[in-house]
Design a protein around this motif. Sequence first.
Motif, PDB file in Angstrom:
ATOM      1  N   GLY A  38       0.809  -1.243  -0.368  1.00 14.65           N
ATOM      2  CA  GLY A  38      -0.253  -0.001  -0.126  1.00 14.65           C
ATOM      3  C   GLY A  38       0.503   1.678  -0.011  1.00 14.65           C
ATOM      4  N   ASP A  39       2.170   1.270   0.599  1.00 13.36           N
ATOM      5  CA  ASP A  39       2.742   2.452   0.916  1.00 13.36           C
ATOM      6  C   ASP A  39       3.346   2.269  -0.556  1.00 13.36           C
ATOM      7  OD1 ASP A  39       2.571   2.362   3.183  1.00 13.36           O
ATOM      8  OD2 ASP A  39       4.832   1.248   4.072  1.00 13.36           O
ATOM      9  N   LEU A  40       3.876   1.658  -1.701  1.00 14.16           N
ATOM     10  CA  LEU A  40       4.234   1.986  -3.271  1.00 14.16           C
ATOM     11  C   LEU A  40       3.310   2.822  -3.713  1.00 14.16           C
ATOM     12  CD1 LEU A  40       6.104  -1.229  -3.913  1.00 14.16           C
ATOM     13  CD2 LEU A  40       6.571   0.693  -3.514  1.00 14.16           C
ATOM     14  N   VAL A  41       1.410   2.924  -3.701  1.00 12.39           N
ATOM     15  CA  VAL A  41       0.838   2.832  -4.627  1.00 12.39           C
ATOM     16  C   VAL A  41       0.431   4.565  -3.823  1.00 12.39           C
ATOM     17  CG1 VAL A  41      -1.438   3.749  -4.544  1.00 12.39           C
ATOM     18  CG2 VAL A  41      -0.550   1.408  -3.758  1.00 12.39           C
ATOM     19  N   TRP A  42       1.097   5.061  -2.511  1.00 15.23           N
ATOM     20  CA  TRP A  42       1.257   6.899  -2.184  1.00 15.23           C
ATOM     21  C   TRP A  42       2.841   7.114  -2.844  1.00 15.23           C
ATOM     22  CZ3 TRP A  42      -2.528   8.863  -0.308  1.00 15.23           C
ATOM     23  CH2 TRP A  42      -3.264   8.598  -0.350  1.00 15.23           C
ATOM     24  N   VAL A  43       3.326   6.082  -2.248  1.00 11.94           N
ATOM     25  CA  VAL A  43       4.413   6.852  -3.420  1.00 11.94           C
ATOM     26  C   VAL A  43       4.860   6.781  -5.133  1.00 11.94           C
ATOM     27  CG1 VAL A  43       7.330   5.512  -3.739  1.00 11.94           C
ATOM     28  CG2 VAL A  43       6.153   5.720  -1.891  1.00 11.94           C
ATOM     29  N   ASN A  44       4.229   6.359  -5.179  1.00 14.29           N
ATOM     30  CA  ASN A  44       3.563   6.770  -7.191  1.00 14.29           C
ATOM     31  C   ASN A  44       3.300   7.732  -6.666  1.00 14.29           C
ATOM     32  OD1 ASN A  44       3.213   6.103  -9.613  1.00 14.29           O
ATOM     33  ND2 ASN A  44       2.633   4.297  -9.953  1.00 14.29           N
ATOM     34  N   ILE A  45       1.638   8.670  -6.581  1.00 18.68           N
ATOM     35  CA  ILE A  45       0.926   9.105  -6.392  1.00 18.68           C
ATOM     36  C   ILE A  45       1.744  10.556  -6.150  1.00 18.68           C
ATOM     37  CG2 ILE A  45      -0.482  10.834  -5.527  1.00 18.68           C
ATOM     38  CD1 ILE A  45      -1.828   7.889  -4.468  1.00 18.68           C
ATOM     39  N   LEU A  46       2.533  10.366  -5.280  1.00 20.67           N
ATOM     40  CA  LEU A  46       3.855  11.533  -4.582  1.00 20.67           C
ATOM     41  C   LEU A  46       5.211  12.049  -5.802  1.00 20.67           C
ATOM     42  CD1 LEU A  46       4.362  10.699  -1.119  1.00 20.67           C
ATOM     43  CD2 LEU A  46       3.242  12.784  -1.981  1.00 20.67           C
ATOM     44  N   LEU A  47       5.482  10.756  -6.470  1.00 21.41           N
ATOM     45  CA  LEU A  47       6.146  10.812  -7.345  1.00 21.41           C
ATOM     46  C   LEU A  47       5.472  11.622  -8.576  1.00 21.41           C
ATOM     47  CD1 LEU A  47       8.393   7.796  -7.867  1.00 21.41           C
ATOM     48  CD2 LEU A  47       9.614   9.962  -6.685  1.00 21.41           C
ATOM     49  N   ARG A  48       4.484  11.257  -9.194  1.00 25.15           N
ATOM     50  CA  ARG A  48       3.550  12.103 -10.081  1.00 25.15           C
ATOM     51  C   ARG A  48       3.437  12.855  -9.600  1.00 25.15           C
ATOM     52  NH1 ARG A  48       0.533   8.172 -13.859  1.00 25.15           N
ATOM     53  NH2 ARG A  48       1.378   5.913 -13.115  1.00 25.15           N
ATOM     54  N   PHE A  49       2.715  13.467  -8.835  1.00 24.87           N
ATOM     55  CA  PHE A  49       2.420  14.733  -8.038  1.00 24.87           C
ATOM     56  C   PHE A  49       3.739  15.713  -8.211  1.00 24.87           C
ATOM     57  CE2 PHE A  49       2.174  17.988  -5.164  1.00 24.87           C
ATOM     58  CZ  PHE A  49       1.282  18.833  -5.569  1.00 24.87           C
ATOM     59  N   PHE A  50       5.141  15.190  -8.074  1.00 21.43           N
ATOM     60  CA  PHE A  50       6.187  16.216  -8.372  1.00 21.43           C
ATOM     61  C   PHE A  50       6.534  16.094  -9.191  1.00 21.43           C
ATOM     62  CE2 PHE A  50       5.735  15.462  -3.293  1.00 21.43           C
ATOM     63  CZ  PHE A  50       5.956  17.198  -3.017  1.00 21.43           C
ATOM     64  N   SER A  51       6.251  15.283 -10.436  1.00 22.19           N
ATOM     65  CA  SER A  51       7.117  15.428 -11.589  1.00 22.19           C
ATOM     66  C   SER A  51       6.190  15.932 -12.497  1.00 22.19           C
ATOM     67  CB  SER A  51       7.354  13.678 -12.269  1.00 22.19           C
ATOM     68  OG  SER A  51       5.863  13.584 -12.517  1.00 22.19           O
ATOM     69  N   ARG A  52       5.642  16.745 -11.939  1.00 15.36           N
ATOM     70  CA  ARG A  52       4.949  17.655 -13.436  1.00 15.36           C
ATOM     71  C   ARG A  52       4.322  19.084 -13.078  1.00 15.36           C
ATOM     72  NH1 ARG A  52      -0.595  15.582 -14.926  1.00 15.36           N
ATOM     73  NH2 ARG A  52       0.021  12.981 -15.106  1.00 15.36           N
TER      74      ARG A  52
END
Length: 91
Positions: free
Chosen positions: A77-91
């Motif tokens: 479940g932590d990987l889902v949050w990491v993915n969301i954060l990475l997508r947020f900061f990559s934009r």
Amino acid sequence: MSDQRQTTSQQRDTPEQRQRVASLLFKLSPLMFILCYVLAAVQGAQWQHSLLIAVVGTAMCLGWAGLYKLRGSKSTGDLVWVNILLRFFSR
């Protein structure tokens, strides 16, 4: 029958098994480096880019080993949050 399912789910997340999985991922990280480098080179990437891909792949493998050792089966479940954060900061 539900008691059997409940005991197997509790046994699945023991500290010994966490340690075994984390050490296996740690031991497989050099293989991950080699495999990522070779696959990138075969696809025609420059050696600098192949090296970068291999380092990132190895870092992800080591990061997953550390996260799994700390959090166990809850780390998925932590990987889902990491993915969301990475997508947020990559934009």
